[in-house]
Design an enzyme around this catalytic site. Structure first.
Site, PDB file in Angstrom:
ATOM      1  N   ASP A  90      -5.503  -8.093  -1.565  1.00 39.22           N
ATOM      2  CA  ASP A  90      -4.079  -8.090  -1.281  1.00 39.22           C
ATOM      3  C   ASP A  90      -3.578  -6.710  -0.878  1.00 39.22           C
ATOM      4  O   ASP A  90      -3.580  -5.793  -1.690  1.00 39.22           O
ATOM      5  CB  ASP A  90      -3.360  -8.572  -2.544  1.00 39.22           C
ATOM      6  CG  ASP A  90      -1.873  -8.761  -2.338  1.00 39.22           C
ATOM      7  OD1 ASP A  90      -1.425  -8.746  -1.185  1.00 39.22           O
ATOM      8  OD2 ASP A  90      -1.169  -8.929  -3.341  1.00 39.22           O
ATOM      9  N   ASP A 278       1.604  -7.654   5.981  1.00 40.57           N
ATOM     10  CA  ASP A 278       0.981  -8.195   4.777  1.00 40.57           C
ATOM     11  C   ASP A 278       0.005  -9.316   5.108  1.00 40.57           C
ATOM     12  O   ASP A 278       0.398 -10.389   5.566  1.00 40.57           O
ATOM     13  CB  ASP A 278       2.064  -8.709   3.831  1.00 40.57           C
ATOM     14  CG  ASP A 278       1.490  -9.236   2.531  1.00 40.57           C
ATOM     15  OD1 ASP A 278       0.358  -8.860   2.185  1.00 40.57           O
ATOM     16  OD2 ASP A 278       2.172 -10.018   1.863  1.00 40.57           O
TER      17      ASP A 278
END
Length: 397
Positions: A90, A278
């Protein structure tokens, strides 16, 4: 995954399992070059309108990843006995946590299906005795205890790595956050400090000489591809066209840069605000007023999909020729085919690939068309138009 940001978890209704990255890349391990390539397979989950995820926030080691819709799950091991874990990589969060073998899974979540960790069976594990707690924007939480242990990634080990042993969670699997250390979860659920900021995994990789720079490059490959690559401490110069243009990171704890404008169907819209790049997000998200402007341009309509929830829908037969162009503050420009903004819903309707949110996020439907080098040491994200190719030319950063 982003910590405390609103996004809808929407993925294509297809499943693909990957062809391997060429052998000369995927087999590379730490050999003093200062980078390690990390390849992954793509797995796309069925589209789910009702699931909303809020994330607060996310050189070269080679290993297999699985794309979990808007996320990438990698196999790593923890402990002296190398207990295998499958964790989400992540860019929007910063902490590494694994699921304890005795953990309580909440909310009908099977949190143990991707591997668990038994700290008592690792002779190198050391408990720090401090509480770990993190909450994501959808209300999902994880709680446990901070500790240190050996972490092994594709045969490359780092020792004394701080991580959290989670004993209660409503998240499906552990997370390997690789964002800024300043975004670490070092407070309890009430905001009280429990531990000081520490060296997270990318920092430790650098300090222990596995990579030269706290940086990583991301290549998601084409929309129908079955594989892609992330490279810690390196960049693949064969995977982009033109030059990588460095954009300054605009926040101290998140990987955001300034988006100057967007050109949609021949009309240009000034933006001039920060955007988060992201890999843990499938779609693109803008503040509601700006999303409404773009929706009006393309004919997308806002509809209610649940109590208090709305989404933009678009005619499945809309003209998807041409591209939408994103222009950034320092001159980088990325073109994204308009086909990326029509997502069949399985019932004759289609979701628009840009949605409204409190925050601005460029997700996978943008990132697939850019080659990105996140350099956390230099506080820059370098961007170029992606080039889909099996060729490779990796160099250390």
């Amino acid at each position: 995954m982003v910590a405390i940001q609103v996004l809808f978890n929407i993925a294509l209704a297809t499943v693909a399992y990957g062809a391997a990255i060429p052998n000369d890349i995927s087999k590379r391990a730490d050999d003093g070059q200062g980078f390690v390539a990390l390849d992954f397979d793509v797995l796309r989950k069925p589209l789910n309108l009702t699931k909303a995820l809020l994330h607060e926030k996310r050189n070269s080691i080679s290993l297999s990843l699985i794309n979990e819709g808007p996320s990438y799950a990698a196999k790593v091991s923890v402990g002296s006995n190398k207990q295998q874990q499958t964790v989400i990589i992540d860019t929007g969060s910063s902490d590494f946590w694994v699921v304890d073998s005795n953990a309580q899974c909440e909310d009908d979540v099977d949190c143990k299906s991707s591997g668990t960790f038994n700290p008592s069976s690792s002779s190198s594990y050391k408990s720090l005795g401090s509480e770990f707690a993190i909450q994501y924007g959808d209300g999902s939480t994880s709680e446990g205890t901070w500790g240190k242990d050996t972490v092994t990634i594709n045969g490359v080990s780092i020792t004394g790595q701080q991580l959290a042993d989670v004993t209660q969670t409503s998240v499906e699997q552990g997370i390997l956050g690789i964002g800024y250390a300043s975004n670490e979860a070092v407070t309890d659920q009430y905001g009280n400090p429990t531990i000081q900021n520490y060296d997270n995994v990318p920092v430790t990789l650098k300090k222990q000489g596995k990579i030269n720079t706290n940086a990583y490059s991301l290549y998601l490959n084409s929309p129908t591809a079955e594989s892609g690559t992330i490279i810690f401490g390196g960049v693949d110069n064969a995977k982009y066209s033109g030059k990588l243009i460095s954009e300054q990171v605009t926040q101290s704890n998140q990987l955001t840069i300034s988006l100057a404008s967007i050109n949609v169907k021949g009309s240009s819209y000034s933006f001039g605000q920060d955007v988060l790049l992201d890999s843990g997000t499938t779609l693109t998200f803008f503040p509601s007023d700006f999303a409404a402007e773009l929706a009006n341009q393309v004919g997308a309509e806002l509809r209610q999909v649940g109590e208090g929830k709305t989404l933009y829908f678009i005619d499945c037969n809309t003209d998807t020729s041409g591209s939408t162009t994103f222009s950034f503050g320092n001159g980088a420009s990325i073109s994204v085919p308009n086909s990326e903004y029509v997502y069949p819903n399985g019932d004759g309707t289609c979701i628009w690939g840009i949605q409204a949110s409190r925050d601005t996020i460029l997700g996978d439907n943008f990132l697939r068309h850019a080659y990105l080098l996140y350099n956390l040491d230099a506080n820059t994200i370098s961007i170029a138009q992606v080039k889909y190719t099996s060729s490779s030319s990796i160099s250390a950063v």
